[in-house]
Scaffold this active site. Structure first.
Site, PDB file in Angstrom:
ATOM      1  N   HIS A  44     -77.856  26.424  13.179  1.00 22.62           N
ATOM      2  CA  HIS A  44     -77.941  24.811  13.667  1.00 22.62           C
ATOM      3  C   HIS A  44     -76.972  24.654  14.761  1.00 22.62           C
ATOM      4  O   HIS A  44     -76.543  23.652  15.318  1.00 22.62           O
ATOM      5  CB  HIS A  44     -77.074  24.153  12.498  1.00 22.62           C
ATOM      6  CG  HIS A  44     -77.849  24.289  10.971  1.00 22.62           C
ATOM      7  ND1 HIS A  44     -77.784  25.240  10.187  1.00 22.62           N
ATOM      8  CD2 HIS A  44     -78.953  23.282  10.671  1.00 22.62           C
ATOM      9  CE1 HIS A  44     -78.486  24.925   9.039  1.00 22.62           C
ATOM     10  NE2 HIS A  44     -79.051  23.878   9.473  1.00 22.62           N
ATOM     11  N   GLY A  45     -76.954  25.883  15.560  1.00 16.71           N
ATOM     12  CA  GLY A  45     -76.142  25.753  16.908  1.00 16.71           C
ATOM     13  C   GLY A  45     -74.746  25.499  16.959  1.00 16.71           C
ATOM     14  O   GLY A  45     -74.228  24.828  17.674  1.00 16.71           O
TER      15      GLY A  45
END
Length: 275
Positions: free
Chosen positions: A240-241
């Site tokens: 999810h970065g």
């Protein structure tokens, strides 16, 4: 005629005293006449009425017989059962109380000591058995040997070169051990803590500035970040970065918290123990 009957206990209710008058069987030759002389013989009446008490008094006093009498019950004359054997408990009695004529208070102290010793031994045995049972129960509920073996992990720091990150498995989780360079340490110390989502200084997260010890689990959804990646050169979670710096602090992305720092210590300069 007066007769007395005394029978055994099962027929004692038939014991009685009776008086009979028997008529003569000879025919009368002449009319009876009153002649002077001695009076006719008459059977003497008992001086006392034949009551139950009277029968008891005239009953035999010798031999295997006994007589009982009461107001509400019939008088009985029965055989005395003198052949009944009295139980002998000598084999079960203590030596101090075998003599029936001795004073048992003289041996009470020794007998009570024996009793107290038996009771005390039982209490000690019961307490020890209960302790053993509880210990075994707790041991059965505790962690197994293989889990306890992983409770702590010992790492040789000399095997990790400077600037490298090594991953270990500890309690089923990835463990990141990072040997930081002087430049990384200087950069992390200059970060403005007020700008961080989860404010922590670098000194609060490390015990030795050269070594960073964190769990490799992203605080967003539990993914495993990639080392030496991301916008800040620390760790990057591609799911999810989420971006972490070289101190394991969250700098960008959805993760709410910094990477967790486990309990660890340095027994010496070349050894690290986690757990």
């Amino acid at each position: 005629m007066l007769s007395f009957v005394a029978k055994s206990s099962n027929l004692s209710q038939f014991s009685k005293a009776t008086s009979y008058v028997v008529a003569s069987t000879k025919p009368v030759l002449s009319a009876a006449a009153v002649l002077p002389g001695p009076t006719a013989a008459v059977h003497p009446l008992p001086k006392e009425p034949l009551t139950g008490e009277g029968l008891r008094l005239i009953a035999p006093k010798s031999g295997a017989l006994t007589a009982t009498s009461s107001i509400l019950a019939a008088t009985s004359v029965r055989y005395a059962h003198t052949d009944i054997r009295v139980p002998d408990f000598s084999d079960y009695r203590r030596a101090d109380t075998l003599d029936n004529k001795s004073n048992n208070r003289e041996s009470a102290a020794s007998r009570q000591t024996f009793t107290y010793m038996i009771v005390g031994s039982g209490i000690v045995t019961g307490a020890y058995s209960a302790k053993t049972l509880v210990s075994q129960l707790i041991s059965s509920l505790s962690a197994s040997a293989d889990v306890l073996a992983l409770a702590k992990i010992e790492i040789k720091l000399g095997d990790i070169p400077e600037g490298k990150n090594v991953t270990f498995k500890w309690r089923g989780k990835p463990l990141f051990i990072r040997h930081r360079t002087a430049d990384e340490i200087d950069i992390e110390n200059k970060v403005d803590v007020s700008s961080l989502r989860d404010p922590q200084t670098d000194s609060e997260r490390v015990k030795n500035p050269d070594w960073l010890v964190v769990l490799g689990v992203c605080t967003h959804l539990g993914c495993v970040p990639v080392a030496n990646a991301g916008d800040y050169g620390g760790y990057y979670c591609p799911c999810h970065g989420s971006h972490y710096d070289a101190s394991g602090r969250i700098r960008k992305g959805p993760a709410p918290l910094n990477l967790e720092v486990p309990e660890y210590e340095f027994p010496d300069e070349t050894t690290l123990i986690v757990g």
